[in-house]
Enzyme design. Structure first.
Site, PDB file in Angstrom:
ATOM      1  NE  ARG A 153      -0.299   0.351   4.998  1.00 12.16           N
ATOM      2  CZ  ARG A 153       0.587   1.218   5.473  1.00 12.16           C
ATOM      3  NH1 ARG A 153       0.935   2.277   4.762  1.00 12.16           N
ATOM      4  NH2 ARG A 153       1.161   1.010   6.651  1.00 12.16           N
ATOM      5  N   GLY A 154       0.223   2.388  -0.217  1.00 10.13           N
ATOM      6  CA  GLY A 154       0.905   3.657  -0.025  1.00 10.13           C
ATOM      7  C   GLY A 154       0.938   4.006   1.453  1.00 10.13           C
ATOM      8  CG  PHE A 159      -0.770   0.115  16.453  1.00 13.36           C
ATOM      9  CD1 PHE A 159      -0.129  -1.083  16.743  1.00 13.36           C
ATOM     10  CD2 PHE A 159      -1.955   0.406  17.126  1.00 13.36           C
ATOM     11  CE1 PHE A 159      -0.646  -1.970  17.683  1.00 13.36           C
ATOM     12  CE2 PHE A 159      -2.481  -0.466  18.064  1.00 13.36           C
ATOM     13  CZ  PHE A 159      -1.818  -1.652  18.347  1.00 13.36           C
ATOM     14  CB  ALA A 221      -4.194   6.057   9.614  1.00 10.82           C
ATOM     15  CB  ILE A 222      -6.224   7.145   4.472  1.00 10.68           C
ATOM     16  CG1 ILE A 222      -7.595   7.486   5.070  1.00 10.68           C
ATOM     17  CG2 ILE A 222      -6.397   6.651   3.032  1.00 10.68           C
ATOM     18  CD1 ILE A 222      -8.310   8.602   4.339  1.00 10.68           C
ATOM     19  N   GLY A 234      -7.107   0.538   2.933  1.00 11.12           N
ATOM     20  CA  GLY A 234      -8.195   1.471   3.187  1.00 11.12           C
ATOM     21  C   GLY A 234      -7.956   2.402   4.352  1.00 11.12           C
ATOM     22  CB  CYS A 252       1.166   8.577   9.179  1.00 11.46           C
ATOM     23  SG  CYS A 252      -0.270   7.544   9.550  1.00 11.46           S
TER      24      CYS A 252
END
Length: 302
Positions: A153-154, A159, A221-222, A234, A252
């Protein structure tokens, strides 16, 4: 294209196909649902959602329809979302499931699918492998009862743990008429809308700061992956996780910000986590414009 989300999205030549307008919540829905959800059974809450959101297609349809009728044309054009309510799932198991579903979605074998779940204590690194943002030796994680996993993922390190609401959408962005940037913005808006049910003022991050925030504290968070127009991974929204786990990472990759939860920010008693998970899903389905929603709970899975 001006991208507010550098490093967040892992996308291979995904073309922005535009954005179709979406409906807003019906007036008074948030307050009514919050009141009912705290005391109703799972079935009663689902029926209440149906009546309030207008998701009539949750009910069984007649197998007979006139192909020339307005009802038949409307049935054919409605967008469908299948929601898998999974409880606590090992991270690797969820990752393998996402890969399997994404492959099927590319082939058109399944419809759009949303996984709603939690993980045991787990740290994950994105495709950039920013190991320096893990502040303790990897060998010490097992003693803490946590695992570390590498993903495609990006985004940066984050956590996942119990009492955190996670949504993994397996969607066709082309069919939704969404580009990658607007898709991420809709995920942020999903968490903003949920927070508003509890009078918590949440906003999207500034340039280069993904997810959603309460002031300088991150609450959601994404990190997403997009391959051939199909999404995976997601969002993760903090209901009331053990925030001490975040002390061992630079969440992040942002060094000067904190982390918070709905429990810390809401000035009211929260309902059960299951209710908040369902509210998050409802916000998602509204923002993404789904009219036909099918729920599958844990008993459905082998």
């Amino acid at each position: 294209m001006n991208n507010r989300f550098p490093g967040l999205i892992n996308s291979r030549r995904f073309k922005n196909t535009g954005f179709q307008a979406i409906s807003k919540f019906q007036a008074g829905y948030q307050t009514q649902y919050l009141q009912v959800a705290t005391r109703a059974s799972f079935t009663e809450r689902r029926n209440f959602q149906v009546s309030q959101l207008g998701a009539k297609s949750l009910l069984p349809r007649s197998p007979v329809a006139d192909e020339n009728s307005d009802n038949f044309q409307g049935m054919r054009s409605k967008r469908t979302l299948e929601i898998w309510k999974m409880g606590i799932v090992n991270y690797l198991d969820a990752l393998k499931l996402q890969e399997k579903l994404a492959s099927k979605r590319k082939l058109g074998v399944i419809t759009d699918t949303l996984l709603s779940l939690q993980h045991p204590p787990t740290y994950t690194l994105g495709k950039r492998r920013t190991y320096h943002n893990l502040l303790i030796p990897e060998s010490e994680l097992s003693a803490m009862g946590a695992n570390l996993h590498y993903t495609e993922r990006g985004g940066d390190i984050t956590f996942h743990g119990p009492r955190q609401a996670i949504l993994y959408p397996i969607l066709s962005l082309r069919e939704a008429g969404l580009g990658a940037r607007k898709y991420v913005e809709n995920l942020e808006a999903t968490m903003v809308r949920l927070s508003s049910l509890y009078n918590v003022k949440v906003h999207a991050g500034e340039s280069g700061q993904t997810g959603v925030w309460v002031g300088e504290r991150k609450i959601g968070a994404i990190g997403v992956r997009i391959s051939s127009g199909i999404t995976s991974h997601g969002l993760a929204f903090n209901i009331d996780p053990d925030l001490s786990f975040f002390k061992h990472i630079v969440p992040c990759g942002i060094t000067d910000k904190g982390v918070t939860s709905l429990r810390m920010e809401a000035e009211m008693e929260l309902p059960e986590d299951e209710v908040i998970h369902e509210q998050l899903v409802s916000c998602f389905t509204q923002l993404f414009g789904y009219e036909h929603v099918v729920w599958k709970d844990r008993s459905f899975f082998p």
